[in-house]
Design an enzyme around this catalytic site. Structure first.
Site, PDB file in Angstrom:
ATOM      1  CD  GLU A  85      -2.952   0.980   2.330  1.00 43.40           C
ATOM      2  OE1 GLU A  85      -3.811   1.868   2.448  1.00 43.40           O
ATOM      3  OE2 GLU A  85      -2.850   0.010   3.109  1.00 43.40           O
ATOM      4  CG  ASP A  87       4.931   7.090  -6.028  1.00 41.77           C
ATOM      5  OD1 ASP A  87       4.141   6.325  -6.614  1.00 41.77           O
ATOM      6  OD2 ASP A  87       4.542   8.042  -5.330  1.00 41.77           O
ATOM      7  CG  PHE A 120       1.743   2.580 -18.741  1.00 40.15           C
ATOM      8  CD1 PHE A 120       1.838   3.181 -17.501  1.00 40.15           C
ATOM      9  CD2 PHE A 120       2.915   2.158 -19.362  1.00 40.15           C
ATOM     10  CE1 PHE A 120       3.066   3.357 -16.880  1.00 40.15           C
ATOM     11  CE2 PHE A 120       4.152   2.324 -18.746  1.00 40.15           C
ATOM     12  CZ  PHE A 120       4.216   2.932 -17.498  1.00 40.15           C
ATOM     13  CE  LYS A 170       6.381   6.380 -21.579  1.00 40.76           C
ATOM     14  NZ  LYS A 170       5.289   5.446 -21.255  1.00 40.76           N
TER      15      LYS A 170
END
EC number: 3.6.1.66
Length: 207
Positions: free
Chosen positions: A43, A72, A161, A184
């Protein structure tokens, strides 16, 4: 530098493919979390990219016994006071009745809705990524990268995505989802963070 197995702390196939391409070029064996079914869902309880990246890397390193790399990342839109930020992946979860069959599609729909009427010159944004590498004994290092651009009026492209279909790369004028993987990697926030991490890697590896 000794060849090693590195665990990417994600089950996101897009991220694994994108990051593994670059890591393999440095002689590293790369595995995603699908190779470690004993590692449960982690989490993301941090309020910053740094906190979330380290939380994931530390948990995976402890569970697998290998050096773990976690990132992240998110989209910061200036006109929205840098939202969605750390909540990019779950941005639409609190907004019912958005169009789209996937969370990515609903996130993009919410972003367009919130930017409705905002002129092109005020749709500046950046993808930001913080990577953390962590050893099983807790040593860690951070690396960061950013990719400046702006948000389109409508999605384009089938590659990538997340918010890739809406993010316009100023260098090429193309949407991120229209770029090849190599293009990319050369431009992206994740690619920049990874290159910085690899610059730091020898000293980190030696401890």
């Amino acid at each position: 530098m000794t060849k090693a197995t590195i665990v990417l702390a994600t089950r996101n196939a897009g991220k694994v493919a994108e990051l593994a391409d670059a890591l393999r070029a440095y002689g590293l064996d790369v595995l995603g979390l699908d190779a470690f079914p004993q590692v449960g869902e982690i989490e993301e309880t941090g309020t910053t990219f740094e906190e979330n990246a380290l939380l994931k890397a530390r948990a995976v390193a402890e569970a697998t016994g290998h050096v773990a790399v976690a990132d992240d990342s998110g989209l910061e839109v200036d006109a929205l006071e840098r939202r969605p930020g750390v909540y990019s992946a779950r941005y639409s979860d609190d907004t019912p009745d958005l169009p789209g069959d996937t969370r990515d599609a609903r996130n993009n729909a919410k972003l367009l809705l919130e930017l409705d009427g905002v002129p092109a010159e005020r749709r500046t944004a950046r993808f930001r990524c913080v990577m953390a590498a962590c050893t099983p004994d807790g040593r860690h290092v951070f690396a960061e990268g950013a990719w400046e651009g702006h948000i389109a009026l409508a999605p384009e492209g089938d590659n990538g995505f997340g918010y890739d279909p809406l993010f316009i790369d100023p260098q090429s004028g193309l949407h991120s989802a229209q770029l090849s993987r190599d293009e990319k990697n050369a431009r992206s926030h994740r690619g920049k963070a990874l290159r910085r991490l690899l610059e730091l890697w020898p000293a980190f590896w030696r401890g």
